[in-house]
Design a protein around this motif. Structure first.
Motif, PDB file in Angstrom:
ATOM      1  N   GLU A 154      -0.289   6.223   9.673  1.00  0.00           N
ATOM      2  CA  GLU A 154      -0.885   5.142  10.467  1.00  0.00           C
ATOM      3  C   GLU A 154      -0.394   3.777   9.992  1.00  0.00           C
ATOM      4  O   GLU A 154      -0.080   2.908  10.813  1.00  0.00           O
ATOM      5  CB  GLU A 154      -2.413   5.217  10.388  1.00  0.00           C
ATOM      6  N   LEU A 155      -0.329   3.594   8.671  1.00  0.00           N
ATOM      7  CA  LEU A 155       0.161   2.331   8.126  1.00  0.00           C
ATOM      8  C   LEU A 155       1.619   2.106   8.506  1.00  0.00           C
ATOM      9  O   LEU A 155       2.018   0.990   8.850  1.00  0.00           O
ATOM     10  CB  LEU A 155      -0.001   2.308   6.606  1.00  0.00           C
TER      11      LEU A 155
ATOM     12  N   VAL B 276      -1.849   6.521  -1.126  1.00  0.00           N
ATOM     13  CA  VAL B 276      -2.366   6.593   0.235  1.00  0.00           C
ATOM     14  C   VAL B 276      -2.219   8.031   0.739  1.00  0.00           C
ATOM     15  O   VAL B 276      -1.131   8.609   0.641  1.00  0.00           O
ATOM     16  CB  VAL B 276      -1.587   5.621   1.153  1.00  0.00           C
TER      17      VAL B 276
ATOM     18  N   GLU C 225      -2.024  11.084   6.104  1.00  0.00           N
ATOM     19  CA  GLU C 225      -2.435  10.640   7.445  1.00  0.00           C
ATOM     20  C   GLU C 225      -2.550   9.118   7.511  1.00  0.00           C
ATOM     21  O   GLU C 225      -2.112   8.493   8.468  1.00  0.00           O
ATOM     22  CB  GLU C 225      -3.755  11.292   7.864  1.00  0.00           C
ATOM     23  N   GLN C 226      -3.124   8.528   6.477  1.00  0.00           N
ATOM     24  CA  GLN C 226      -3.257   7.069   6.445  1.00  0.00           C
ATOM     25  C   GLN C 226      -1.884   6.419   6.292  1.00  0.00           C
ATOM     26  O   GLN C 226      -1.619   5.374   6.885  1.00  0.00           O
ATOM     27  CB  GLN C 226      -4.175   6.639   5.310  1.00  0.00           C
TER      28      GLN C 226
ATOM     29  N   GLN D 159       0.839  -1.208   0.000  1.00  0.00           N
ATOM     30  CA  GLN D 159       0.000   0.000   0.000  1.00  0.00           C
ATOM     31  C   GLN D 159       0.868   1.249   0.000  1.00  0.00           C
ATOM     32  O   GLN D 159       0.602   2.190  -0.747  1.00  0.00           O
ATOM     33  CB  GLN D 159      -0.915   0.022   1.228  1.00  0.00           C
TER      34      GLN D 159
END
Length: 79
Positions: A37-38, A30, A33-34, A24
């Motif tokens: 987190e990832l 992406v 922010e995501q 990802q």
């Protein structure tokens, strides 16, 4: 309603999740922010995998030590 602690994934499950996260992040599709987190989740999974490998290494050393007086040697991966 029960309060159960989240189960720790197996080494294989953690590696699969880590591979999906890396894919990802490498895709570049992406949001920031995501992605953060990832990345954090990936770091936790990486640490978990490292800990599981260390546990297995110690078990192997103990088994070698117990088996017929063999000499305890640290695990040396083949490169």
């Amino acid at each position: 309603m029960t309060n159960q602690e989240p189960t720790t994934p197996s080494f294989e499950q953690a590696m699969d999740q880590l591979e999906r996260i890396v894919a990802q992040l490498e895709s570049g599709d992406v949001p920031l922010e995501q992605a953060i987190e990832l990345f954090q989740e990936g770091m936790k999974l990486s640490q978990l995998c490292g800990q599981k490998l260390e546990q297995v290494e110690r078990k192997i050393e103990v088994l070698l030590e117990q088996d017929g007086g063999m000499v305890k040697k640290p695990f040396q991966p083949v490169e």
